[in-house]
Structure formats: structure tokens, C-alpha cells
Design an enzyme around this catalytic site. Structure first.
Site, PDB file in Angstrom:
ATOM      1  N   LYS A  27       0.837  -1.212   0.000  1.00 17.36           N
ATOM      2  CA  LYS A  27       0.000   0.000   0.000  1.00 17.36           C
ATOM      3  C   LYS A  27       0.868   1.256   0.000  1.00 17.36           C
ATOM      4  O   LYS A  27       0.629   2.184  -0.772  1.00 17.36           O
ATOM      5  CB  LYS A  27      -0.921  -0.053   1.229  1.00 17.36           C
ATOM      6  CG  LYS A  27      -1.914   1.068   1.322  1.00 17.36           C
ATOM      7  CD  LYS A  27      -3.150   0.637   2.077  1.00 17.36           C
ATOM      8  CE  LYS A  27      -2.999   0.597   3.568  1.00 17.36           C
ATOM      9  NZ  LYS A  27      -3.011   1.935   4.195  1.00 17.36           N
ATOM     10  N   ARG A  32       2.866   6.008  -3.186  1.00 19.10           N
ATOM     11  CA  ARG A  32       4.001   6.845  -3.581  1.00 19.10           C
ATOM     12  C   ARG A  32       4.280   6.745  -5.077  1.00 19.10           C
ATOM     13  O   ARG A  32       4.740   7.703  -5.706  1.00 19.10           O
ATOM     14  CB  ARG A  32       5.233   6.460  -2.759  1.00 19.10           C
ATOM     15  CG  ARG A  32       5.127   6.941  -1.292  1.00 19.10           C
ATOM     16  CD  ARG A  32       5.969   6.105  -0.371  1.00 19.10           C
ATOM     17  NE  ARG A  32       6.056   6.600   0.990  1.00 19.10           N
ATOM     18  CZ  ARG A  32       5.159   6.375   1.957  1.00 19.10           C
ATOM     19  NH1 ARG A  32       4.055   5.681   1.703  1.00 19.10           N
ATOM     20  NH2 ARG A  32       5.352   6.848   3.172  1.00 19.10           N
ATOM     21  N   GLY A 100      -5.325   7.676   5.458  1.00 23.42           N
ATOM     22  CA  GLY A 100      -4.468   8.631   6.148  1.00 23.42           C
ATOM     23  C   GLY A 100      -3.209   8.937   5.355  1.00 23.42           C
ATOM     24  O   GLY A 100      -2.717  10.069   5.350  1.00 23.42           O
ATOM     25  N   SER A 173       7.036   8.926  12.583  1.00 21.74           N
ATOM     26  CA  SER A 173       5.967   8.789  11.594  1.00 21.74           C
ATOM     27  C   SER A 173       6.490   8.977  10.180  1.00 21.74           C
ATOM     28  O   SER A 173       6.993  10.048   9.830  1.00 21.74           O
ATOM     29  CB  SER A 173       4.861   9.811  11.864  1.00 21.74           C
ATOM     30  OG  SER A 173       3.996   9.884  10.739  1.00 21.74           O
ATOM     31  N   GLN A 175       4.587   9.057   7.658  1.00 21.07           N
ATOM     32  CA  GLN A 175       3.664   9.941   6.945  1.00 21.07           C
ATOM     33  C   GLN A 175       4.075  11.390   7.132  1.00 21.07           C
ATOM     34  O   GLN A 175       4.051  12.179   6.185  1.00 21.07           O
ATOM     35  CB  GLN A 175       2.237   9.709   7.438  1.00 21.07           C
ATOM     36  CG  GLN A 175       1.729   8.324   7.061  1.00 21.07           C
ATOM     37  CD  GLN A 175       0.291   8.096   7.472  1.00 21.07           C
ATOM     38  OE1 GLN A 175      -0.287   8.883   8.216  1.00 21.07           O
ATOM     39  NE2 GLN A 175      -0.285   7.014   6.992  1.00 21.07           N
ATOM     40  N   ASP A 321       1.794  -1.366  11.767  1.00 22.92           N
ATOM     41  CA  ASP A 321       0.481  -1.767  11.242  1.00 22.92           C
ATOM     42  C   ASP A 321       0.133  -3.220  11.554  1.00 22.92           C
ATOM     43  O   ASP A 321      -0.972  -3.670  11.250  1.00 22.92           O
ATOM     44  CB  ASP A 321       0.451  -1.575   9.717  1.00 22.92           C
ATOM     45  CG  ASP A 321       0.438  -0.097   9.342  1.00 22.92           C
ATOM     46  OD1 ASP A 321       0.012   0.722  10.168  1.00 22.92           O
ATOM     47  OD2 ASP A 321       0.853   0.227   8.209  1.00 22.92           O
ATOM     48  N   LYS A 348      -4.951   5.188  14.819  1.00 23.37           N
ATOM     49  CA  LYS A 348      -4.970   4.576  13.475  1.00 23.37           C
ATOM     50  C   LYS A 348      -6.419   4.579  12.970  1.00 23.37           C
ATOM     51  O   LYS A 348      -7.235   5.346  13.449  1.00 23.37           O
ATOM     52  CB  LYS A 348      -4.365   3.173  13.540  1.00 23.37           C
ATOM     53  CG  LYS A 348      -2.862   3.181  13.851  1.00 23.37           C
ATOM     54  CD  LYS A 348      -2.060   3.798  12.730  1.00 23.37           C
ATOM     55  CE  LYS A 348      -0.573   3.851  13.038  1.00 23.37           C
ATOM     56  NZ  LYS A 348       0.174   4.626  12.055  1.00 23.37           N
ATOM     57  N   ARG A 393      -7.603  -3.829   9.346  1.00 24.96           N
ATOM     58  CA  ARG A 393      -6.608  -4.758   9.919  1.00 24.96           C
ATOM     59  C   ARG A 393      -7.172  -5.492  11.134  1.00 24.96           C
ATOM     60  O   ARG A 393      -6.799  -6.641  11.407  1.00 24.96           O
ATOM     61  CB  ARG A 393      -5.323  -4.012  10.271  1.00 24.96           C
ATOM     62  CG  ARG A 393      -4.689  -3.343   9.039  1.00 24.96           C
ATOM     63  CD  ARG A 393      -3.222  -3.075   9.200  1.00 24.96           C
ATOM     64  NE  ARG A 393      -2.763  -2.130   8.184  1.00 24.96           N
ATOM     65  CZ  ARG A 393      -2.471  -2.455   6.922  1.00 24.96           C
ATOM     66  NH1 ARG A 393      -2.579  -3.699   6.516  1.00 24.96           N
ATOM     67  NH2 ARG A 393      -2.062  -1.538   6.063  1.00 24.96           N
TER      68      ARG A 393
END
Ligand code: S3P
Length: 442
Positions: A27, A32, A100, A173, A175, A321, A348, A393
Site C-alpha cells: 500500500k 508513492r 491517512g 511517523s 507519513q 500496522d 490509526k 486490519r
């Protein structure tokens, strides 16, 4: 009362996982590949793209900004890059659904554009914290409005003059790091991000793969604007985060032998293997190789008796995750498993500490949530109805728990399994899980 739209997974107890399979594409890398492919010069040909709702949301957002994208067609996507300054103003808000990653990474990228934009999402995403990106981006000169409590929608003003910063992230992080690096492509001077612990580095690797100069040293990543991205070929490996459910399932159920093919083995993602091995899992890494700048291998997993462990805090960001699946492993282990330093799990797609603790308790396991983790005592899954709270998940983790349950496990609110793992029910069924999908109201 069930909603007629609600997707429920019903999993019969027992079964064994056997054979070989390739889970869908990574993912993080798929997101990206679309983003950098869109900003590149020339064409980018992606194979193994994850056709899950999260990555499709990113793809749609870039189409809405004028990027021509063919596919996805059996994992193949063809992006005609428009260059760093070629995006066009979208007509309406960009709705990235449950994702997210799309929202936080695009917040950085959109801060550097000449046009205004709005990012929004579903009920879960619009509850998630965005100040972790909007605050450092504002320090760079970005003009972003959020709701009063720092949640989406994000309204981003175009035409801001960005200035590079030297940012020490308070949380580990990827992100946040990626968001700032994408803004840095448009900022004056140098943008540097230092992380408190290693996090996934797909952005840095892919920027370098596209020919952009990125400097990395001692947990710090720096870049300057003025470079160009050159489109190319990206082969997305299978997602280790999706493989995780099968690694756990084949470890906890008796008589399993499962080979997972072409799994991404980026060292910033392999915490799941390290933790499962600490617990006594039998996982062999076969045929390690490198594909387009990312390490890949086949994983052979066999049933093994697991023992409870204290999870080393340094492994937490490397398995961030995979904890819902690891909690199911812990519930089947002998003794106690203790997780600390994982408060991120509370923000999350759901509060994964609370939601997993509730579900495990319903299934007869002693699970005690703590502010930054959980304590799980190994035991015997009974069976019953648990609620995934719309968290993909969580849903897939409880599905694997049925392999060791006494009676069926029924999992509510599972539609979001499609955000990261389209075809999960079919693939898990083919590998030996006795699983069925039902629509609510049925
Ligand atoms: C991701 C980073 C992680 C992870 C998420 C994907 C990414 O989030 O949980 O599923 O692709 O950069 P954080 O960076 O917020 O931990």
C-alpha cells in the site's frame, strides 16, 4: 440491528493454511508510485499496484488534478507525469476516503502548489489527527486550515512561498516525514527531517530511484528543491502488512505450511517477522533479492508453539500496522505478551488498542489495555461476535483467530477490508480459512 450495507465476515472454527500465494501489492509503495509518477517527467509504468480503495483514492485525486493515468488493470498502472509544476486545480474537494497516507502526504505536496485545494475523507479519517503535519508545514510557510480540533477537512491555500526547515519529529511517523519531504520539493533552501526512530523509508528510496538527490545520515533525510523526477518502472512487491495475517494464521493453526511469494522486505517494515520469531515462530526467508530499489523475498511459514514476550520498543515503528495480527498471535501464545511505547495505535483507522482489547475479551482472552500498549495473556479463543469498528486490519486479524477458536467468529463492519486487501476473503478461503462474507440484514 444490522445496516443492510454492512459487511460481516463469518469464520468457522479450525482449518489450516497450506500452499503458496502472493498477497496484493504494498500500500505504501503504491501510493508513492502514483504521487511521484504524477510529478515526474515522462511516463511511469507500475506493476503489482494495490487495487485497494486507499490507493485508488490517491489515483483518483491525481486524475482530478489533470494527470492522465491508465488502469489499474491487473495491477498495471501507467502514469503520464506532468512534472513538478504541472498539476491543475481540482474542481471540488479531494476525497481520499479512509486513507491517512493519501491525506498526510498530499497535504505536504499540495502546500507547494499554485492553486487552492481541500482534502477530505470518511468518518474514520475525519476523526484522525492532522496537526502532526499541518504544524510543521505551517512552519514552512504553508497555509492550511483544519477543524478546531486539528482534524480534516484540510483547506490548503495555493501560492504560499515555502521555506525549508530542519524538523525533529516528536513522533516516529513516515507519513509526517514524507509529507515534509514532498513540501520540500517546493521550498526554498534545504528541508531536513530527523526521526526519533527509523520509520518506513519508501519515499526516500523512490525519490532517489526517480533520480532526485536525497541525503541521508543518522536518522536525518534532507533534500532541496530544483531537481527533477524522472519517471520509470516500478514493480510493487507484495505487502508485508497483508502477508502478516497469513504469517500469524499459519503460525497459530496446527499443520500449516505456507509460502508467501515476492514479499517486500524493506528493513523498516520487517518488525513483524522479528517479533514473531522472538515468540518462537518458524519463518524462513527464501530467495532474497532486490527489485527496483526495494528488497523482496519469499517467506515460508510453518506452525509453531508461540510464547509470550515483552515486545522490544525499538521494533514498534517497524511493525506499526501489524499489531492487531500480533495480538491474535499473543492470544495463542503461552504466557503473557506486553506491548509498550505504542500509543500511536490509538490514532490509526480505529483505536487499535481499545478495539482489539474489546474483541479479544469477547473471545475469552484476558487483554488489558494500557495508555501506550496492552498486556495479553495467552489462552483459548471461544468464539462469538466482535466488531472491527470499520478497521480493515482488525477485521482480518480476528478472521485468523478463528483458526484456533472453539466456535464460529462473526466480525462486524468489515467493508473496509477492501481499503488494503481486495480479495482477502477469496484468498484466505483458498489457503484454508473457512470464511464467508455476508451482507448485513441477511
Ligand atoms: C504509512 C505510515 C504509517 C502506517 C500507515 C502507512 C505510510 O503511518 O501506519 O499505514 O505509507 O507512510 P505513520 O507514519 O503515521 O506511523
Amino acid at each position: 440491528m444490522t445496516d443492510p450495507q454492512e459487511v460481516i465476515l463469518q469464520v468457522e472454527p479450525g482449518g489450516r493454511l497450506h500452499g503458496q500465494c502472493r498477497v496484493p501489492g504494498d500500500k505504501s509503495i503504491s501510493h508513492r508510485a502514483i504521487m511521484l509518477g504524477a510529478l515526474a517527467e515522462g511516463e511511469t509504468r507500475i506493476t503489482g499496484f494495490l487495487e485497494g480503495e486507499d490507493c485508488l483514492a490517491t489515483l483518483k485525486a491525481f486524475r482530478a488534478m489533470g494527470v492522465e493515468i491508465d488502469g489499474p488493470e491487473k495491477g498495471q498502472v501507467h502514469v503520464r507525469g506532468v512534472g513538478l509544476h504541472g498539476l491543475k486545480a481540482p474542481e471540488g474537494a479531494l476525497d481520499v476516503g479512509n486513507s491517512g497516507t493519501s491525506m498526510r502526504l498530499m497535504a505536504g505536496l499540495l502546500s507547494g502548489q499554485a492553486f487552492d485545494s481541500t482534502l477530505t475523507g470518511d468518518a474514520s479519517l475525519t476523526r484522525r489527527p492532522m496537526r502532526r503535519v499541518t504544524e510543521p508545514l505551517a512552519r514552512m510557510g504553508a497555509r492550511i486550515r483544519t477543524s478546531d480540533d486539528g482534524t480534516p477537512p484540510l483547506c490548503i491555500e495555493g501560492g504560499a512561498l515555502l521555506q525549508g526547515i530542519d524538523y525533529r519529529m516528536p513522533i516516529a511517523s513516515a507519513q509526517v516525514k514524507s509529507s515534509l519531504l514532498l513540501a520540500g520539493l517546493y521550498a526554498q533552501g534545504q528541508t531536513c527531517v530527523t526521526e526519533p526512530a527509523p520509520t518506513r523509508d519508501h519515499t526516500e528510496r523512490m525519490l532517489a530511484g526517480f533520480g532526485y538527490r536525497v541525503q541521508r545520515h543518522d536518522g536525518c533525510v534532507c533534500l532541496r528543491r530544483g531537481g527533477q523526477l524522472q519517471g520509470g518502472v516500478i514493480d510493487v512487491p507484495a505487502d508485508i502488512s497483508s502477508a502478516a495475517f497469513f504469517l500469524v494464521g499459519a503460525s497459530i493453526a496446527p499443520d500449516c505450511e505456507l509460502r508467501l511469494e515476492h514479499v517486500g522486505m524493506n528493513p523498516t517494515r520487517t518488525g513483524i517477522i522479528d517479533i514473531l520469531k522472538l515468540m518462537g515462530a518458524d519463518i524462513q526467508v527464501e530467495n532474497p533479492r532486490e527489485v527496483g530499489g526495494e528488497p523482496v523475498a519469499d517467506l515460508l511459514v510453518r506452525s509453531a508453539p508461540l510464547r509470550g514476550v515483552r515486545i522490544p520498543p525499538e521494533l514498534v515503528p517497524l511493525a506499526i500496522d501489524e499489531f492487531p495480527a500480533l495480538f491474535v498471535a499473543a492470544a495463542c501464545a503461552q504466557g503473557e505478551t506486553v506491548l509498550t511505547d505504542a500509543e500511536e495505535l490509538r490514532v490509526k483507522e480505529s483505536d487499535r488498542i481499545q478495539v482489539m482489547a474489546e474483541g479479544l475479551t469477547t473471545l475469552g482472552i484476558r487483554a488489558r489495555p494500557t495508555p501506550d500498549g496492552i498486556v495479553i495473556e495467552g489462552g483459548q479463543f471461544t468464539g462469538g461476535t466482535v466488531d472491527s469498528h470499520g478497521d480493515h486490519r482488525v477485521a482480518m486479524s480476528f478472521a485468523m483467530a478463528a483458526l484456533r477458536a472453539q466456535t464460529p467468529i462473526r466480525i462486524r463492519h468489515c467493508a473496509n477490508v477492501n481499503t488494503s486487501f481486495p480479495g482477502f476473503v477469496q484468498l484466505a478461503g483458498r489457503m484454508g480459512l473457512n470464511i464467508q462474507q455476508q451482507e448485513g440484514g441477511a
